[in-house]
Motif scaffolding. Structure first.
Motif, PDB file in Angstrom:
ATOM      1  N   PRO A 163       0.929  -1.270   0.030  1.00 44.26           N
ATOM      2  CA  PRO A 163      -0.062   0.072   0.104  1.00 44.26           C
ATOM      3  C   PRO A 163       0.904   1.190  -0.059  1.00 44.26           C
ATOM      4  CG  PRO A 163       0.000  -1.192   2.170  1.00 44.26           C
ATOM      5  CD  PRO A 163       0.678  -2.013   1.263  1.00 44.26           C
ATOM      6  N   GLY A 164       2.056   1.248   0.483  1.00 43.06           N
ATOM      7  CA  GLY A 164       2.935   2.275   0.559  1.00 43.06           C
ATOM      8  C   GLY A 164       4.044   2.461  -0.451  1.00 43.06           C
ATOM      9  N   GLY A 165       4.046   1.539  -1.298  1.00 38.01           N
ATOM     10  CA  GLY A 165       5.086   1.386  -2.082  1.00 38.01           C
ATOM     11  C   GLY A 165       4.704   1.693  -3.489  1.00 38.01           C
ATOM     12  N   ARG A 166       5.577   1.052  -4.449  1.00 38.61           N
ATOM     13  CA  ARG A 166       5.544   1.555  -5.890  1.00 38.61           C
ATOM     14  C   ARG A 166       5.235   0.372  -6.683  1.00 38.61           C
ATOM     15  NH1 ARG A 166      10.867   5.051  -6.816  1.00 38.61           N
ATOM     16  NH2 ARG A 166       9.922   4.933  -8.977  1.00 38.61           N
ATOM     17  N   ILE A 167       4.793  -0.579  -6.222  1.00 36.50           N
ATOM     18  CA  ILE A 167       4.612  -2.017  -6.857  1.00 36.50           C
ATOM     19  C   ILE A 167       3.044  -1.851  -7.407  1.00 36.50           C
ATOM     20  CG2 ILE A 167       4.518  -4.369  -6.761  1.00 36.50           C
ATOM     21  CD1 ILE A 167       7.254  -3.082  -6.443  1.00 36.50           C
ATOM     22  N   ARG A 168       2.963  -2.110  -8.909  1.00 32.10           N
ATOM     23  CA  ARG A 168       1.898  -1.980  -9.429  1.00 32.10           C
ATOM     24  C   ARG A 168       1.829  -3.088 -10.550  1.00 32.10           C
ATOM     25  NH1 ARG A 168      -0.502   3.452  -8.891  1.00 32.10           N
ATOM     26  NH2 ARG A 168       0.920   4.821  -7.508  1.00 32.10           N
ATOM     27  N   ARG A 169       0.483  -3.105 -11.161  1.00 35.67           N
ATOM     28  CA  ARG A 169       0.001  -3.840 -12.217  1.00 35.67           C
ATOM     29  C   ARG A 169      -0.172  -3.153 -13.563  1.00 35.67           C
ATOM     30  NH1 ARG A 169      -3.510  -6.256  -8.253  1.00 35.67           N
ATOM     31  NH2 ARG A 169      -2.634  -7.678  -6.962  1.00 35.67           N
ATOM     32  N   GLY A 170       0.278  -3.515 -14.556  1.00 34.09           N
ATOM     33  CA  GLY A 170       0.069  -2.816 -15.548  1.00 34.09           C
ATOM     34  C   GLY A 170       0.633  -3.501 -16.936  1.00 34.09           C
ATOM     35  N   GLY A 171       0.040  -2.961 -18.089  1.00 34.88           N
ATOM     36  CA  GLY A 171       0.586  -3.447 -19.581  1.00 34.88           C
ATOM     37  C   GLY A 171       1.913  -2.897 -20.081  1.00 34.88           C
ATOM     38  N   LEU A 172       2.595  -3.979 -20.663  1.00 29.62           N
ATOM     39  CA  LEU A 172       3.901  -3.594 -21.032  1.00 29.62           C
ATOM     40  C   LEU A 172       3.979  -2.980 -22.480  1.00 29.62           C
ATOM     41  CD1 LEU A 172       6.034  -6.743 -20.348  1.00 29.62           C
ATOM     42  CD2 LEU A 172       6.340  -4.417 -19.236  1.00 29.62           C
ATOM     43  N   GLU A 173       2.979  -3.222 -23.188  1.00 27.03           N
ATOM     44  CA  GLU A 173       3.173  -2.436 -24.590  1.00 27.03           C
ATOM     45  C   GLU A 173       3.203  -0.818 -24.485  1.00 27.03           C
ATOM     46  OE1 GLU A 173      -0.924  -4.862 -24.664  1.00 27.03           O
ATOM     47  OE2 GLU A 173       0.585  -4.419 -23.240  1.00 27.03           O
ATOM     48  N   PRO A 174       2.354  -0.214 -23.668  1.00 29.26           N
ATOM     49  CA  PRO A 174       2.709   1.350 -23.599  1.00 29.26           C
ATOM     50  C   PRO A 174       4.049   1.761 -23.183  1.00 29.26           C
ATOM     51  CG  PRO A 174       0.428   0.586 -22.545  1.00 29.26           C
ATOM     52  CD  PRO A 174       1.251  -0.598 -22.703  1.00 29.26           C
ATOM     53  N   ARG A 175       4.629   0.802 -22.325  1.00 27.00           N
ATOM     54  CA  ARG A 175       6.056   1.062 -21.920  1.00 27.00           C
ATOM     55  C   ARG A 175       6.914   1.087 -23.089  1.00 27.00           C
ATOM     56  NH1 ARG A 175       2.802   2.235 -18.891  1.00 27.00           N
ATOM     57  NH2 ARG A 175       3.113   4.062 -20.034  1.00 27.00           N
ATOM     58  N   LEU A 176       6.660   0.116 -23.822  1.00 29.81           N
ATOM     59  CA  LEU A 176       7.680   0.004 -25.029  1.00 29.81           C
ATOM     60  C   LEU A 176       7.385   0.951 -26.130  1.00 29.81           C
ATOM     61  CD1 LEU A 176       7.931  -3.084 -23.804  1.00 29.81           C
ATOM     62  CD2 LEU A 176       8.410  -3.731 -26.434  1.00 29.81           C
ATOM     63  N   GLY A 177       6.114   1.746 -26.104  1.00 31.79           N
ATOM     64  CA  GLY A 177       5.720   2.508 -27.115  1.00 31.79           C
ATOM     65  C   GLY A 177       6.396   3.861 -26.276  1.00 31.79           C
ATOM     66  N   ASP A 178       6.571   3.970 -25.061  1.00 33.50           N
ATOM     67  CA  ASP A 178       7.294   5.105 -24.566  1.00 33.50           C
ATOM     68  C   ASP A 178       8.815   5.228 -24.828  1.00 33.50           C
ATOM     69  OD1 ASP A 178       4.905   5.956 -23.525  1.00 33.50           O
ATOM     70  OD2 ASP A 178       5.229   5.363 -21.529  1.00 33.50           O
ATOM     71  N   ALA A 179       9.207   4.212 -24.742  1.00 35.11           N
ATOM     72  CA  ALA A 179      10.708   3.896 -24.854  1.00 35.11           C
ATOM     73  C   ALA A 179      11.067   4.200 -26.639  1.00 35.11           C
ATOM     74  CB  ALA A 179      11.201   2.309 -24.689  1.00 35.11           C
ATOM     75  N   HIS A 180       9.987   3.453 -27.505  1.00 37.46           N
ATOM     76  CA  HIS A 180      10.263   3.736 -28.852  1.00 37.46           C
ATOM     77  C   HIS A 180      10.005   5.422 -29.202  1.00 37.46           C
ATOM     78  CE1 HIS A 180       8.356   3.680 -33.065  1.00 37.46           C
ATOM     79  NE2 HIS A 180       9.517   3.423 -33.288  1.00 37.46           N
ATOM     80  N   ARG A 181       9.069   5.954 -28.618  1.00 36.98           N
ATOM     81  CA  ARG A 181       9.091   7.469 -29.009  1.00 36.98           C
ATOM     82  C   ARG A 181      10.216   8.007 -28.479  1.00 36.98           C
ATOM     83  NH1 ARG A 181       3.666   6.165 -28.073  1.00 36.98           N
ATOM     84  NH2 ARG A 181       3.895   6.572 -25.668  1.00 36.98           N
ATOM     85  N   GLU A 182      10.703   7.977 -27.379  1.00 36.12           N
ATOM     86  CA  GLU A 182      11.992   8.531 -26.798  1.00 36.12           C
ATOM     87  C   GLU A 182      13.203   8.265 -27.602  1.00 36.12           C
ATOM     88  OE1 GLU A 182      13.961   9.243 -22.467  1.00 36.12           O
ATOM     89  OE2 GLU A 182      11.871   8.717 -22.496  1.00 36.12           O
ATOM     90  N   ALA A 183      13.261   7.142 -28.048  1.00 36.33           N
ATOM     91  CA  ALA A 183      14.543   6.538 -28.689  1.00 36.33           C
ATOM     92  C   ALA A 183      14.531   7.504 -30.063  1.00 36.33           C
ATOM     93  CB  ALA A 183      14.586   5.223 -28.949  1.00 36.33           C
ATOM     94  N   ARG A 184      13.295   7.529 -30.912  1.00 36.87           N
ATOM     95  CA  ARG A 184      13.194   8.099 -32.114  1.00 36.87           C
ATOM     96  C   ARG A 184      13.506   9.520 -32.016  1.00 36.87           C
ATOM     97  NH1 ARG A 184       8.100   6.571 -35.545  1.00 36.87           N
ATOM     98  NH2 ARG A 184       9.405   7.762 -37.079  1.00 36.87           N
ATOM     99  N   VAL A 185      13.330  10.247 -30.860  1.00 37.51           N
ATOM    100  CA  VAL A 185      13.615  11.684 -30.717  1.00 37.51           C
ATOM    101  C   VAL A 185      15.059  11.823 -30.395  1.00 37.51           C
ATOM    102  CG1 VAL A 185      13.447  13.693 -29.094  1.00 37.51           C
ATOM    103  CG2 VAL A 185      11.306  12.161 -29.490  1.00 37.51           C
ATOM    104  N   ARG A 186      15.953  10.725 -29.702  1.00 34.15           N
ATOM    105  CA  ARG A 186      17.019  10.913 -29.585  1.00 34.15           C
ATOM    106  C   ARG A 186      18.206  10.519 -30.634  1.00 34.15           C
ATOM    107  NH1 ARG A 186      17.015   7.964 -23.909  1.00 34.15           N
ATOM    108  NH2 ARG A 186      19.301   7.924 -24.341  1.00 34.15           N
TER     109      ARG A 186
END
Length: 198
Positions: free
Chosen positions: A44-67
């Motif tokens: 309850p007080g931590g940063r452990i969460r559940r979620g999908g990986l596809e958006p995280r890969l999308g974020d990394a892809h967009r940031e990489a294309r900028v750089r």
């Protein structure tokens, strides 16, 4: 050009981290696939969460294309997958691997990100068409401060900590990381994480 070489670093060898657990998702898989990250009631007080990986890969892809400069970065074969962990650390892990791939890929080369379900695991892949890794360097690339042939990098910055941090993040979730490489043809880094929706 020699044959492909491979090395694996997992939670049974080398440095370790605090495990994030492998609890099954309490929310629907559809929410995770849309990028919804919900708090784990066991932390309850931590940063452990559940979620999908596809958006995280999308974020990394967009940031990489900028750089990037002169290296194509693409997304391929993304299979929906929900995991449990620290969302920021997972993003950091992806950016480390993508940055490393771009650093050792000459202009005109390609970096590909992919995501494949292999229950009870999901595998994240970062594949490049770069210079490859010497077989003698492979057992050491996840060690702190180790730099494999710095002179061959497109970017000589960095202290050699990135892959060590990636290794720690993968183990802490708890998963593993491995690399296969062929000199002159490129490398593929693969991270396995436990599925939360299998």
């Amino acid at each position: 050009v020699g044959g492909a070489s491979a090395v694996r670093a997992d939670k049974h060898g080398g440095r370790g981290g605090e495990g994030a657990g492998g609890r099954r998702a309490g929310r629907s898989g559809a929410e995770g696939r849309e990028g919804f990250w919900c708090r784990d009631p066991r932390h309850p007080g931590g940063r452990i969460r559940r979620g999908g990986l596809e958006p995280r890969l999308g974020d990394a892809h967009r940031e990489a294309r900028v750089r990037t400069s002169g290296v194509e970065v693409r997304l391929e074969h993304l299979e929906p997958a929900v995991v449990q962990g620290d969302e920021d650390r997972i993003k950091e892990l992806l950016l480390i691997l993508v940055d490393n791939a771009m650093r050792y890929t000459p202009e005109g080369g390609r970096v590909t990100l992919w995501l494949k379900r292999e229950p009870p695991w999901v595998t994240i892949g970062v594949e490049d068409t770069g210079i490859g890794i010497e077989p003698a360097d492979l057992p050491h690339i996840f060690e702190r401060f180790y730099r494999a042939d710095k002179a061959r990098s497109r970017d000589e910055g960095g202290a050699g900590l990135g892959l060590s941090i990636a290794h720690w993040i993968a183990e802490a979730h708890p998963g593993d990381i491995r690399v296969e490489s062929t000199l002159g043809r490129g490398s593929t880094f693969s991270v396995r994480l436990p599925l939360a929706d299998s």
